[in-house]
Design an enzyme around this catalytic site. Structure first.
Site, PDB file in Angstrom:
ATOM      1  N   LYS A  19       0.829  -1.212   0.000  1.00  0.00           N
ATOM      2  CA  LYS A  19       0.000   0.000   0.000  1.00  0.00           C
ATOM      3  C   LYS A  19       0.865   1.264   0.000  1.00  0.00           C
ATOM      4  O   LYS A  19       0.639   2.177  -0.801  1.00  0.00           O
ATOM      5  CB  LYS A  19      -0.911  -0.046   1.235  1.00  0.00           C
ATOM      6  CG  LYS A  19      -1.792   1.159   1.426  1.00  0.00           C
ATOM      7  CD  LYS A  19      -2.896   0.842   2.389  1.00  0.00           C
ATOM      8  CE  LYS A  19      -2.521   0.962   3.848  1.00  0.00           C
ATOM      9  NZ  LYS A  19      -2.319   2.357   4.303  1.00  0.00           N
ATOM     10  N   GLN A 166       5.695   9.632   6.342  1.00  0.00           N
ATOM     11  CA  GLN A 166       4.732  10.479   5.634  1.00  0.00           C
ATOM     12  C   GLN A 166       5.201  11.929   5.631  1.00  0.00           C
ATOM     13  O   GLN A 166       5.107  12.620   4.617  1.00  0.00           O
ATOM     14  CB  GLN A 166       3.350  10.373   6.280  1.00  0.00           C
ATOM     15  CG  GLN A 166       2.737   8.992   6.071  1.00  0.00           C
ATOM     16  CD  GLN A 166       1.383   8.834   6.723  1.00  0.00           C
ATOM     17  OE1 GLN A 166       0.912   9.728   7.425  1.00  0.00           O
ATOM     18  NE2 GLN A 166       0.750   7.695   6.511  1.00  0.00           N
ATOM     19  N   ASP A 311       3.389  -0.424  11.979  1.00  0.00           N
ATOM     20  CA  ASP A 311       2.069  -0.922  11.559  1.00  0.00           C
ATOM     21  C   ASP A 311       1.829  -2.368  11.982  1.00  0.00           C
ATOM     22  O   ASP A 311       0.698  -2.852  11.924  1.00  0.00           O
ATOM     23  CB  ASP A 311       1.904  -0.797  10.039  1.00  0.00           C
ATOM     24  CG  ASP A 311       1.843   0.664   9.607  1.00  0.00           C
ATOM     25  OD1 ASP A 311       1.524   1.528  10.444  1.00  0.00           O
ATOM     26  OD2 ASP A 311       2.125   0.942   8.426  1.00  0.00           O
TER      27      ASP A 311
HETATM   28  C1  S3P Z   1       3.288   5.279   6.063  1.00  0.00           C
HETATM   29  C2  S3P Z   1       4.056   5.671   7.122  1.00  0.00           C
HETATM   30  C3  S3P Z   1       3.707   5.358   8.519  1.00  0.00           C
HETATM   31  C4  S3P Z   1       2.744   4.186   8.594  1.00  0.00           C
HETATM   32  C5  S3P Z   1       1.592   4.352   7.657  1.00  0.00           C
HETATM   33  C6  S3P Z   1       2.074   4.442   6.223  1.00  0.00           C
HETATM   34  C7  S3P Z   1       3.685   5.678   4.712  1.00  0.00           C
HETATM   35  O1  S3P Z   1       3.072   6.489   9.094  1.00  0.00           O
HETATM   36  O2  S3P Z   1       2.280   4.032   9.903  1.00  0.00           O
HETATM   37  O3  S3P Z   1       0.704   3.254   7.753  1.00  0.00           O
HETATM   38  O4  S3P Z   1       3.129   5.153   3.729  1.00  0.00           O
HETATM   39  O5  S3P Z   1       4.554   6.545   4.621  1.00  0.00           O
HETATM   40  P1  S3P Z   1       3.916   7.735   9.720  1.00  0.00           P
HETATM   41  O6  S3P Z   1       4.661   8.376   8.637  1.00  0.00           O
HETATM   42  O7  S3P Z   1       2.858   8.606  10.319  1.00  0.00           O
HETATM   43  O8  S3P Z   1       4.817   7.123  10.745  1.00  0.00           O
END
Ligand code: S3P
Length: 430
Positions: A19, A166, A311
Protein backbone atom coordinates in the site's frame (compact mmCIF):
# COMPACT_ATOMS: atom_id res chain seq x y z
CA UNK A 1 -17.94 -12.20 11.41
CA UNK A 2 -17.72 -15.49 13.30
CA UNK A 3 -14.24 -16.93 13.78
CA UNK A 4 -13.13 -20.29 15.17
CA UNK A 5 -9.80 -21.80 16.12
CA UNK A 6 -7.80 -22.73 13.01
CA UNK A 7 -6.14 -26.12 12.43
CA UNK A 8 -2.46 -26.32 11.45
CA UNK A 9 -2.19 -25.57 7.71
CA UNK A 10 0.46 -25.90 5.00
CA UNK A 11 0.03 -23.25 2.33
CA UNK A 12 1.74 -20.91 -0.13
CA UNK A 13 0.13 -17.49 -0.53
CA UNK A 14 0.60 -14.12 -2.24
CA UNK A 15 -0.53 -10.84 -0.75
CA UNK A 16 -1.72 -7.68 -2.56
CA UNK A 17 0.67 -4.96 -3.70
CA UNK A 18 2.28 -2.89 -0.96
CA UNK A 19 0.00 0.00 0.00
CA UNK A 20 2.75 2.48 0.95
CA UNK A 21 4.62 1.78 -2.28
CA UNK A 22 1.45 1.93 -4.41
CA UNK A 23 0.61 5.46 -3.21
CA UNK A 24 4.12 6.59 -4.10
CA UNK A 25 4.16 4.87 -7.49
CA UNK A 26 0.97 6.74 -8.44
CA UNK A 27 2.03 10.13 -7.05
CA UNK A 28 5.47 9.98 -8.67
CA UNK A 29 4.24 8.56 -12.03
CA UNK A 30 1.64 11.35 -12.16
CA UNK A 31 4.47 13.92 -12.25
CA UNK A 32 6.65 12.11 -14.83
CA UNK A 33 5.65 13.40 -18.30
CA UNK A 34 4.60 10.38 -20.42
CA UNK A 35 3.21 6.88 -19.89
CA UNK A 36 4.19 4.83 -16.83
CA UNK A 37 2.96 1.28 -16.29
CA UNK A 38 2.51 0.18 -12.69
CA UNK A 39 1.99 -3.54 -12.21
CA UNK A 40 0.27 -5.15 -9.22
CA UNK A 41 -0.72 -2.01 -7.31
CA UNK A 42 -2.67 -2.40 -4.10
CA UNK A 43 -6.44 -2.51 -4.74
CA UNK A 44 -7.14 -1.09 -1.27
CA UNK A 45 -9.59 1.71 -0.48
CA UNK A 46 -6.63 3.89 0.59
CA UNK A 47 -4.89 3.60 -2.76
CA UNK A 48 -8.22 4.10 -4.54
CA UNK A 49 -8.42 7.46 -2.74
CA UNK A 50 -5.01 8.50 -4.13
CA UNK A 51 -6.06 7.46 -7.66
CA UNK A 52 -9.30 9.43 -7.38
CA UNK A 53 -7.52 12.58 -6.14
CA UNK A 54 -5.05 12.35 -9.04
CA UNK A 55 -7.90 12.00 -11.54
CA UNK A 56 -9.44 15.16 -10.08
CA UNK A 57 -6.27 17.11 -10.90
CA UNK A 58 -6.34 15.89 -14.50
CA UNK A 59 -4.17 12.76 -14.48
CA UNK A 60 -5.43 9.95 -16.75
CA UNK A 61 -5.23 6.55 -15.01
CA UNK A 62 -6.47 3.36 -16.72
CA UNK A 63 -6.33 -0.30 -15.70
CA UNK A 64 -5.46 -3.07 -18.13
CA UNK A 65 -5.60 -6.41 -16.33
CA UNK A 66 -3.07 -6.15 -13.43
CA UNK A 67 -1.33 -3.10 -14.92
CA UNK A 68 -2.25 0.50 -14.17
CA UNK A 69 -1.30 2.97 -16.90
CA UNK A 70 -0.66 6.53 -15.73
CA UNK A 71 -0.26 9.38 -18.20
CA UNK A 72 1.86 11.75 -16.15
CA UNK A 73 2.48 15.45 -16.72
CA UNK A 74 4.66 18.02 -15.00
CA UNK A 75 3.08 19.62 -11.94
CA UNK A 76 2.50 23.01 -13.70
CA UNK A 77 0.12 21.20 -16.09
CA UNK A 78 -2.12 19.68 -13.42
CA UNK A 79 -5.67 21.10 -13.25
CA UNK A 80 -7.06 22.91 -10.26
CA UNK A 81 -9.64 20.51 -8.75
CA UNK A 82 -13.27 21.67 -8.91
CA UNK A 83 -14.24 19.90 -5.70
CA UNK A 84 -12.44 19.01 -2.48
CA UNK A 85 -9.95 16.13 -2.79
CA UNK A 86 -11.28 13.30 -0.67
CA UNK A 87 -8.50 11.33 1.01
CA UNK A 88 -11.05 9.06 2.78
CA UNK A 89 -9.22 7.12 5.57
CA UNK A 90 -5.74 7.59 4.12
CA UNK A 91 -3.17 9.65 6.01
CA UNK A 92 -0.57 8.83 3.35
CA UNK A 93 -2.79 10.32 0.62
CA UNK A 94 -3.42 13.51 2.56
CA UNK A 95 0.12 14.16 3.79
CA UNK A 96 2.00 13.26 0.60
CA UNK A 97 -0.46 15.02 -1.69
CA UNK A 98 -0.38 18.16 0.46
CA UNK A 99 3.41 18.26 0.15
CA UNK A 100 3.25 17.79 -3.58
CA UNK A 101 0.52 20.40 -4.13
CA UNK A 102 2.30 23.00 -1.97
CA UNK A 103 4.64 23.64 -4.90
CA UNK A 104 1.93 23.63 -7.61
CA UNK A 105 0.07 26.56 -9.12
CA UNK A 106 -3.35 25.71 -7.72
CA UNK A 107 -5.60 25.80 -4.71
CA UNK A 108 -7.00 22.61 -3.26
CA UNK A 109 -8.86 21.49 -0.17
CA UNK A 110 -8.05 18.02 1.18
CA UNK A 111 -10.68 16.32 3.31
CA UNK A 112 -10.87 12.96 5.08
CA UNK A 113 -13.34 10.64 6.82
CA UNK A 114 -14.09 10.91 10.56
CA UNK A 115 -10.90 9.06 11.54
CA UNK A 116 -8.57 11.04 9.24
CA UNK A 117 -10.25 14.30 10.33
CA UNK A 118 -8.93 13.60 13.80
CA UNK A 119 -5.29 13.03 12.83
CA UNK A 120 -2.48 15.55 13.37
CA UNK A 121 -1.44 17.62 10.35
CA UNK A 122 0.70 20.29 12.05
CA UNK A 123 3.66 17.94 11.52
CA UNK A 124 3.51 18.74 7.77
CA UNK A 125 2.00 22.23 7.97
CA UNK A 126 4.94 23.55 10.08
CA UNK A 127 7.83 22.43 7.82
CA UNK A 128 5.96 23.16 4.56
CA UNK A 129 5.31 26.70 5.82
CA UNK A 130 9.07 27.05 6.49
CA UNK A 131 9.59 26.25 2.78
CA UNK A 132 7.28 29.14 1.90
CA UNK A 133 4.19 26.96 1.37
CA UNK A 134 0.71 28.26 2.02
CA UNK A 135 -1.02 25.49 3.85
CA UNK A 136 -3.57 25.64 6.61
CA UNK A 137 -5.28 23.09 8.79
CA UNK A 138 -8.88 24.29 8.95
CA UNK A 139 -9.80 23.12 12.48
CA UNK A 140 -8.24 23.66 15.90
CA UNK A 141 -5.34 21.56 16.96
CA UNK A 142 -4.07 21.31 13.38
CA UNK A 143 -6.59 18.72 12.19
CA UNK A 144 -7.97 18.39 8.59
CA UNK A 145 -9.40 19.65 6.27
CA UNK A 146 -6.23 21.09 4.79
CA UNK A 147 -6.31 24.08 2.46
CA UNK A 148 -3.28 24.29 0.16
CA UNK A 149 -2.57 27.30 -2.04
CA UNK A 150 0.29 26.34 -4.31
CA UNK A 151 3.19 28.72 -4.81
CA UNK A 152 6.95 29.08 -5.02
CA UNK A 153 8.86 27.01 -2.46
CA UNK A 154 12.45 27.22 -1.36
CA UNK A 155 14.52 24.22 -0.31
CA UNK A 156 15.13 23.97 3.42
CA UNK A 157 16.99 21.86 6.00
CA UNK A 158 14.63 19.91 8.25
CA UNK A 159 15.41 17.94 11.39
CA UNK A 160 12.25 15.91 12.02
CA UNK A 161 11.24 15.60 15.69
CA UNK A 162 8.92 12.63 14.98
CA UNK A 163 10.05 9.62 12.96
CA UNK A 164 7.46 9.73 10.16
CA UNK A 165 7.86 8.55 6.57
CA UNK A 166 4.73 10.48 5.63
CA UNK A 167 6.22 13.77 6.82
CA UNK A 168 9.59 13.03 5.20
CA UNK A 169 7.85 12.11 1.94
CA UNK A 170 5.65 15.23 1.95
CA UNK A 171 8.80 17.35 2.27
CA UNK A 172 10.71 15.46 -0.43
CA UNK A 173 7.80 15.83 -2.85
CA UNK A 174 7.62 19.54 -2.01
CA UNK A 175 11.41 19.75 -2.41
CA UNK A 176 11.13 18.47 -5.95
CA UNK A 177 9.42 21.68 -7.07
CA UNK A 178 11.35 24.02 -4.72
CA UNK A 179 14.37 26.14 -5.60
CA UNK A 180 17.64 24.82 -4.15
CA UNK A 181 18.18 21.71 -2.04
CA UNK A 182 15.84 20.16 0.53
CA UNK A 183 17.63 18.14 3.22
CA UNK A 184 15.96 15.97 5.83
CA UNK A 185 17.42 14.35 8.95
CA UNK A 186 15.33 11.84 10.86
CA UNK A 187 15.49 10.94 14.54
CA UNK A 188 15.20 7.26 13.56
CA UNK A 189 15.28 5.99 9.96
CA UNK A 190 11.83 5.43 8.44
CA UNK A 191 10.70 3.60 5.28
CA UNK A 192 12.57 4.88 2.23
CA UNK A 193 9.99 4.04 -0.47
CA UNK A 194 9.64 7.66 -1.66
CA UNK A 195 13.39 7.99 -2.12
CA UNK A 196 13.60 4.69 -4.03
CA UNK A 197 10.57 5.56 -6.16
CA UNK A 198 11.94 8.99 -7.07
CA UNK A 199 15.27 7.43 -8.03
CA UNK A 200 13.50 4.82 -10.19
CA UNK A 201 11.73 7.65 -12.03
CA UNK A 202 15.05 9.30 -12.91
CA UNK A 203 15.36 11.75 -10.02
CA UNK A 204 18.84 12.52 -8.75
CA UNK A 205 18.31 11.96 -5.02
CA UNK A 206 20.81 11.22 -2.31
CA UNK A 207 19.73 9.14 0.69
CA UNK A 208 20.99 6.88 3.44
CA UNK A 209 19.29 5.65 6.64
CA UNK A 210 18.01 8.72 8.51
CA UNK A 211 18.95 11.21 5.78
CA UNK A 212 17.65 12.34 2.38
CA UNK A 213 18.38 15.27 0.09
CA UNK A 214 16.82 16.30 -3.18
CA UNK A 215 17.62 19.11 -5.59
CA UNK A 216 14.56 21.02 -6.79
CA UNK A 217 13.52 21.61 -10.38
CA UNK A 218 14.14 18.10 -11.74
CA UNK A 219 11.99 16.52 -14.42
CA UNK A 220 11.08 12.89 -13.84
CA UNK A 221 11.09 10.14 -16.49
CA UNK A 222 8.28 7.58 -16.89
CA UNK A 223 9.05 4.11 -15.54
CA UNK A 224 7.58 0.58 -15.60
CA UNK A 225 7.23 -0.62 -12.05
CA UNK A 226 6.41 -4.00 -10.42
CA UNK A 227 4.85 -3.55 -6.98
CA UNK A 228 6.09 -5.98 -4.30
CA UNK A 229 3.52 -7.71 -2.09
CA UNK A 230 2.67 -5.89 1.13
CA UNK A 231 4.73 -7.13 4.08
CA UNK A 232 2.28 -5.37 6.42
CA UNK A 233 -0.55 -7.50 4.97
CA UNK A 234 1.63 -10.62 5.03
CA UNK A 235 2.41 -10.01 8.72
CA UNK A 236 -1.08 -11.15 9.80
CA UNK A 237 -0.61 -14.56 8.18
CA UNK A 238 3.04 -14.87 9.23
CA UNK A 239 1.98 -14.41 12.86
CA UNK A 240 -0.96 -16.80 12.44
CA UNK A 241 1.42 -19.48 11.11
CA UNK A 242 4.08 -18.73 13.74
CA UNK A 243 1.62 -19.21 16.66
CA UNK A 244 -0.03 -22.35 15.21
CA UNK A 245 2.07 -25.42 16.12
CA UNK A 246 2.61 -27.59 13.05
CA UNK A 247 1.67 -24.85 10.52
CA UNK A 248 3.89 -24.09 7.50
CA UNK A 249 3.45 -20.95 5.40
CA UNK A 250 5.30 -19.49 2.44
CA UNK A 251 4.52 -15.92 1.35
CA UNK A 252 5.79 -15.29 -2.17
CA UNK A 253 6.70 -12.06 -3.96
CA UNK A 254 6.65 -9.91 -0.85
CA UNK A 255 8.53 -6.67 -0.15
CA UNK A 256 11.63 -7.17 2.01
CA UNK A 257 12.80 -3.57 2.30
CA UNK A 258 14.87 -3.49 5.55
CA UNK A 259 13.01 -0.34 6.66
CA UNK A 260 9.86 -2.52 6.88
CA UNK A 261 11.09 -5.92 8.10
CA UNK A 262 11.15 -5.25 11.85
CA UNK A 263 8.27 -7.72 12.22
CA UNK A 264 10.50 -10.54 10.94
CA UNK A 265 13.25 -9.66 13.42
CA UNK A 266 10.76 -9.68 16.31
CA UNK A 267 9.26 -13.02 15.24
CA UNK A 268 12.78 -14.50 15.17
CA UNK A 269 13.51 -13.00 18.60
CA UNK A 270 10.28 -14.67 19.82
CA UNK A 271 11.70 -18.00 18.71
CA UNK A 272 9.84 -18.42 15.40
CA UNK A 273 11.50 -20.48 12.70
CA UNK A 274 11.57 -18.09 9.75
CA UNK A 275 13.68 -17.80 6.61
CA UNK A 276 13.73 -15.23 3.78
CA UNK A 277 14.97 -15.59 0.21
CA UNK A 278 15.64 -12.35 -1.66
CA UNK A 279 14.87 -12.57 -5.41
CA UNK A 280 15.71 -9.01 -6.46
CA UNK A 281 16.80 -5.80 -4.74
CA UNK A 282 16.00 -2.89 -7.11
CA UNK A 283 14.14 -0.65 -7.01
CA UNK A 284 12.68 -2.45 -3.96
CA UNK A 285 13.89 -5.70 -2.34
CA UNK A 286 11.44 -8.56 -3.04
CA UNK A 287 11.48 -12.23 -2.11
CA UNK A 288 9.71 -14.97 -0.20
CA UNK A 289 9.31 -15.76 3.49
CA UNK A 290 8.90 -19.22 4.99
CA UNK A 291 7.64 -19.63 8.55
CA UNK A 292 6.88 -22.72 10.66
CA UNK A 293 4.55 -22.67 13.65
CA UNK A 294 5.61 -23.37 17.22
CA UNK A 295 5.67 -21.85 20.69
CA UNK A 296 6.81 -18.25 21.00
CA UNK A 297 8.22 -16.21 23.87
CA UNK A 298 7.62 -12.55 24.77
CA UNK A 299 9.77 -9.72 23.37
CA UNK A 300 10.96 -6.19 24.16
CA UNK A 301 11.12 -3.49 21.52
CA UNK A 302 11.59 0.30 21.43
CA UNK A 303 13.73 3.15 20.03
CA UNK A 304 15.00 2.95 16.47
CA UNK A 305 13.26 -0.40 15.88
CA UNK A 306 9.77 1.12 16.19
CA UNK A 307 9.45 2.81 12.75
CA UNK A 308 10.48 -0.52 11.14
CA UNK A 309 7.38 -2.24 12.56
CA UNK A 310 4.97 0.50 13.62
CA UNK A 311 2.07 -0.92 11.56
CA UNK A 312 2.78 -4.46 12.76
CA UNK A 313 2.59 -3.72 16.49
CA UNK A 314 -1.13 -4.66 16.71
CA UNK A 315 -0.54 -8.13 15.23
CA UNK A 316 2.67 -8.54 17.28
CA UNK A 317 0.58 -7.75 20.38
CA UNK A 318 -1.63 -10.72 19.45
CA UNK A 319 1.50 -12.90 19.14
CA UNK A 320 2.63 -11.60 22.55
CA UNK A 321 -0.72 -12.49 24.16
CA UNK A 322 -0.26 -16.09 22.95
CA UNK A 323 3.44 -16.36 23.87
CA UNK A 324 5.19 -17.45 27.03
CA UNK A 325 6.47 -14.64 29.26
CA UNK A 326 6.36 -10.86 29.22
CA UNK A 327 6.35 -8.42 26.32
CA UNK A 328 7.16 -4.73 26.57
CA UNK A 329 6.73 -2.19 23.76
CA UNK A 330 8.05 1.37 24.37
CA UNK A 331 8.62 4.56 22.31
CA UNK A 332 5.50 3.83 20.27
CA UNK A 333 3.27 6.79 21.25
CA UNK A 334 2.64 7.28 17.51
CA UNK A 335 0.25 4.32 17.77
CA UNK A 336 -2.16 6.69 19.52
CA UNK A 337 -2.56 8.88 16.40
CA UNK A 338 -3.11 6.18 13.78
CA UNK A 339 -6.50 5.22 12.29
CA UNK A 340 -7.55 4.70 15.94
CA UNK A 341 -5.73 5.03 19.25
CA UNK A 342 -4.20 1.62 18.66
CA UNK A 343 -2.91 1.25 22.23
CA UNK A 344 -6.21 1.81 24.03
CA UNK A 345 -8.43 0.21 21.38
CA UNK A 346 -6.35 -2.95 20.90
CA UNK A 347 -5.74 -3.60 24.60
CA UNK A 348 -9.45 -3.08 25.34
CA UNK A 349 -10.31 -5.80 22.82
CA UNK A 350 -7.51 -8.20 23.78
CA UNK A 351 -8.65 -7.96 27.43
CA UNK A 352 -12.12 -9.13 26.29
CA UNK A 353 -10.32 -12.23 25.03
CA UNK A 354 -8.61 -12.77 28.39
CA UNK A 355 -5.21 -11.14 27.69
CA UNK A 356 -3.37 -9.67 30.67
CA UNK A 357 -2.05 -6.36 29.46
CA UNK A 358 -1.28 -2.85 30.61
CA UNK A 359 -1.25 0.46 28.77
CA UNK A 360 1.78 2.74 28.95
CA UNK A 361 1.79 6.30 27.62
CA UNK A 362 4.11 5.19 24.79
CA UNK A 363 3.35 1.48 24.48
CA UNK A 364 2.13 -1.51 26.46
CA UNK A 365 3.10 -4.62 28.40
CA UNK A 366 1.51 -8.04 27.92
CA UNK A 367 1.84 -11.17 30.07
CA UNK A 368 1.55 -14.01 27.59
CA UNK A 369 -0.87 -16.93 27.98
CA UNK A 370 -4.01 -18.00 26.16
CA UNK A 371 -6.87 -16.20 24.46
CA UNK A 372 -10.56 -17.10 24.66
CA UNK A 373 -13.21 -16.34 22.08
CA UNK A 374 -15.23 -13.18 22.80
CA UNK A 375 -17.25 -10.41 21.18
CA UNK A 376 -14.67 -7.88 19.91
CA UNK A 377 -14.79 -4.66 17.90
CA UNK A 378 -12.44 -3.33 15.20
CA UNK A 379 -13.09 0.32 16.16
CA UNK A 380 -13.28 0.87 12.38
CA UNK A 381 -9.50 0.34 12.15
CA UNK A 382 -8.40 -2.10 9.42
CA UNK A 383 -5.26 -3.31 11.20
CA UNK A 384 -7.19 -3.96 14.41
CA UNK A 385 -9.85 -5.90 12.46
CA UNK A 386 -7.19 -8.19 10.92
CA UNK A 387 -5.27 -8.56 14.21
CA UNK A 388 -8.45 -9.55 16.06
CA UNK A 389 -9.38 -12.01 13.31
CA UNK A 390 -5.99 -13.71 13.78
CA UNK A 391 -6.51 -13.62 17.57
CA UNK A 392 -9.89 -15.33 16.99
CA UNK A 393 -8.22 -18.05 14.90
CA UNK A 394 -5.85 -18.78 17.80
CA UNK A 395 -8.37 -18.50 20.67
CA UNK A 396 -10.33 -21.27 22.41
CA UNK A 397 -14.02 -21.05 21.46
CA UNK A 398 -15.82 -18.69 19.11
CA UNK A 399 -14.92 -15.05 18.44
CA UNK A 400 -17.46 -12.59 17.04
CA UNK A 401 -15.75 -9.69 15.28
CA UNK A 402 -17.75 -6.52 14.75
CA UNK A 403 -16.75 -4.04 12.04
CA UNK A 404 -14.74 -6.55 9.99
CA UNK A 405 -15.54 -4.86 6.64
CA UNK A 406 -12.96 -2.09 7.22
CA UNK A 407 -10.18 -4.54 6.22
CA UNK A 408 -10.75 -3.23 2.64
CA UNK A 409 -8.96 -0.01 3.67
CA UNK A 410 -5.68 -1.90 3.18
CA UNK A 411 -6.45 -5.55 2.28
CA UNK A 412 -9.64 -6.26 0.34
CA UNK A 413 -9.04 -10.03 0.03
CA UNK A 414 -7.94 -10.61 3.63
CA UNK A 415 -10.82 -12.91 4.60
CA UNK A 416 -10.60 -14.86 1.34
CA UNK A 417 -6.95 -15.69 2.07
CA UNK A 418 -7.78 -16.47 5.71
CA UNK A 419 -10.53 -18.83 4.51
CA UNK A 420 -8.02 -20.59 2.20
CA UNK A 421 -5.79 -21.27 5.22
CA UNK A 422 -8.78 -22.56 7.24
CA UNK A 423 -9.64 -24.94 4.34
CA UNK A 424 -5.99 -26.01 3.98
CA UNK A 425 -5.98 -26.86 7.72
CA UNK A 426 -9.25 -28.82 7.47
CA UNK A 427 -8.00 -30.73 4.41
CA UNK A 428 -4.86 -31.83 6.30
CA UNK A 429 -6.99 -33.31 9.10
CA UNK A 430 -9.78 -34.80 6.89
C1 S3P B 1 3.29 5.28 6.06
C2 S3P B 1 4.06 5.67 7.12
C3 S3P B 1 3.71 5.36 8.52
C4 S3P B 1 2.74 4.19 8.59
C5 S3P B 1 1.59 4.35 7.66
C6 S3P B 1 2.07 4.44 6.22
C7 S3P B 1 3.69 5.68 4.71
O1 S3P B 1 3.07 6.49 9.09
O2 S3P B 1 2.28 4.03 9.90
O3 S3P B 1 0.70 3.25 7.75
O4 S3P B 1 3.13 5.15 3.73
O5 S3P B 1 4.55 6.55 4.62
P1 S3P B 1 3.92 7.73 9.72
O6 S3P B 1 4.66 8.38 8.64
O7 S3P B 1 2.86 8.61 10.32
O8 S3P B 1 4.82 7.12 10.75
Amino acid sequence: MEIEKIKAFREKIRVPGDKSISHRALLVAAQAPGLSCLCGLSDSEDVKATRQCLRQVGIAIEDEARTTCVLGKGLPHWHEPEAALSCENSGTTMRLLAGLLAGSAMRATLVGDASLSNRPMQRIVGPLTLMGGQIQAMTDKGRPPLMVTGGKLKGCDHRLPIASAQVKSALLLAGLSATGVTRIWEKHPTRDHTERMLRAFGCNIDFSPGYAEVQGGQTLRPFHFQTPGDISGAAFFLVLAAVTPGAELVVENVGLNPTRTGVLDVLRAMGASLTCTVHRTEPEPVGSIHVSGGHLRGFRVGGADIPRLIDELPILAVAAALATGRTEVRDAAELRVKESDRITALLTELRQMGARCQELPDGFTIEGGRLSGALVNSHGDHRLAMSLAVAGCSAEGITLLRGAECVAVSYRGFFTTLESLVKAGEALYA
